[in-house]
Design an enzyme around this catalytic site. Sequence first.
Site, PDB file in Angstrom:
ATOM      1  N   HIS A 184       1.481  -0.330 -10.487  1.00  0.00           N
ATOM      2  CA  HIS A 184       0.536  -1.193  -9.762  1.00  0.00           C
ATOM      3  C   HIS A 184       0.281  -2.488 -10.549  1.00  0.00           C
ATOM      4  O   HIS A 184      -0.870  -2.835 -10.850  1.00  0.00           O
ATOM      5  CB  HIS A 184      -0.786  -0.459  -9.507  1.00  0.00           C
ATOM      6  CG  HIS A 184      -1.535  -1.011  -8.316  1.00  0.00           C
ATOM      7  ND1 HIS A 184      -2.229  -0.218  -7.450  1.00  0.00           N
ATOM      8  CD2 HIS A 184      -1.680  -2.291  -7.860  1.00  0.00           C
ATOM      9  CE1 HIS A 184      -2.786  -0.969  -6.513  1.00  0.00           C
ATOM     10  NE2 HIS A 184      -2.460  -2.234  -6.733  1.00  0.00           N
ATOM     11  N   ARG A 226       0.854  -1.182   0.000  1.00  0.00           N
ATOM     12  CA  ARG A 226       0.000   0.000   0.000  1.00  0.00           C
ATOM     13  C   ARG A 226       0.897   1.242   0.000  1.00  0.00           C
ATOM     14  O   ARG A 226       1.882   1.307   0.735  1.00  0.00           O
ATOM     15  CB  ARG A 226      -0.916   0.033   1.240  1.00  0.00           C
ATOM     16  CG  ARG A 226      -1.953  -1.087   1.282  1.00  0.00           C
ATOM     17  CD  ARG A 226      -3.029  -0.876   0.231  1.00  0.00           C
ATOM     18  NE  ARG A 226      -4.026  -1.945   0.238  1.00  0.00           N
ATOM     19  CZ  ARG A 226      -3.997  -3.002  -0.547  1.00  0.00           C
ATOM     20  NH1 ARG A 226      -2.992  -3.169  -1.390  1.00  0.00           N
ATOM     21  NH2 ARG A 226      -4.955  -3.912  -0.503  1.00  0.00           N
TER      22      ARG A 226
END
Length: 309
Positions: A272, A224
């Site tokens: 990502h 994260r």
Amino acid sequence: MTVTVLFAAGEALWPEYAPHLRVAFAGAGLDAALVTEATPGEVDYIVYAPGSALQDFTPYTRCRAVLNLWAGVERIVGNRTLTQPLCRMVDPGLTEGMVEYVTGHVLRHHLGMDRYIKGAPGWQQIVPPLARERVVAMLGLGELGLACARALKALNFAVEGWSRSAKTGLDIPAHHGEAGLEALLRKAEIVVTLLPRTAETENLLNARRLAWLPQGAVIVNPGRGALIDDDALLAALDSGALGHATLDVFRIEPLPEDHPFRRHPGVTVTPHIAADTRASSAARVVAENIRRGEAGEPLLHQVDLTRGY
């Protein structure tokens, strides 16, 4: 009896997931109607993804579970209308992808491959230590963290883990709490962050804790973006205290083109891509949870709404 499954994960994902879900439902022996629209009081299960138009769960009084297609649930758990059981996605395909990403980048930094890929001048014969001599810290010992830790252990890395609360019965050394975090970071040459985002983990790696790391240590963050204080990370890289940071997740995505990470020589930005849910394998996880719900069995990967994961 037919169960009604509302697909509320967005129009873009419907063509990809619908055929796999129908196959998975049949394989699990479910008599299930997969729909994109339904009267809320007739819905038995909701297949969900953050960003869905469905934000008010109050009318879904019959719904037995909300089945998230993402591993992360931080964008859902704060919804106060959500009182139904929430299950996060633990997809075998996602786990495999994460293991491959983490293993690849840990090996890259362990072997010092950037030096040669970027064309270091001269004939620099810098022999890396053996993997068993390299301490890798795995911050986060959930499904993904343990899978990555075990893969690295199989390559003979000296892997040690950390979690907020104590973990027992693991096949790797495990630390917990603030004292455990300091003890591990002080000897870790490579740090992998795979923690959920909660109030307790936001900015976990701040300036004080980054300073615990040995000179030249490397961070790999596919977890994260908010786990690391961006400014503190840049300062540690600028000072030379940190050797490199490979980052796959960010506070703002897509990462703005003018963000300092994009132009910093000590940062590798990946968009990502470390792990993604695969529709074929994720559909089987959804189907199994619906089967369990109908059979009165415990649901897989149910989230503790008070803890946020």
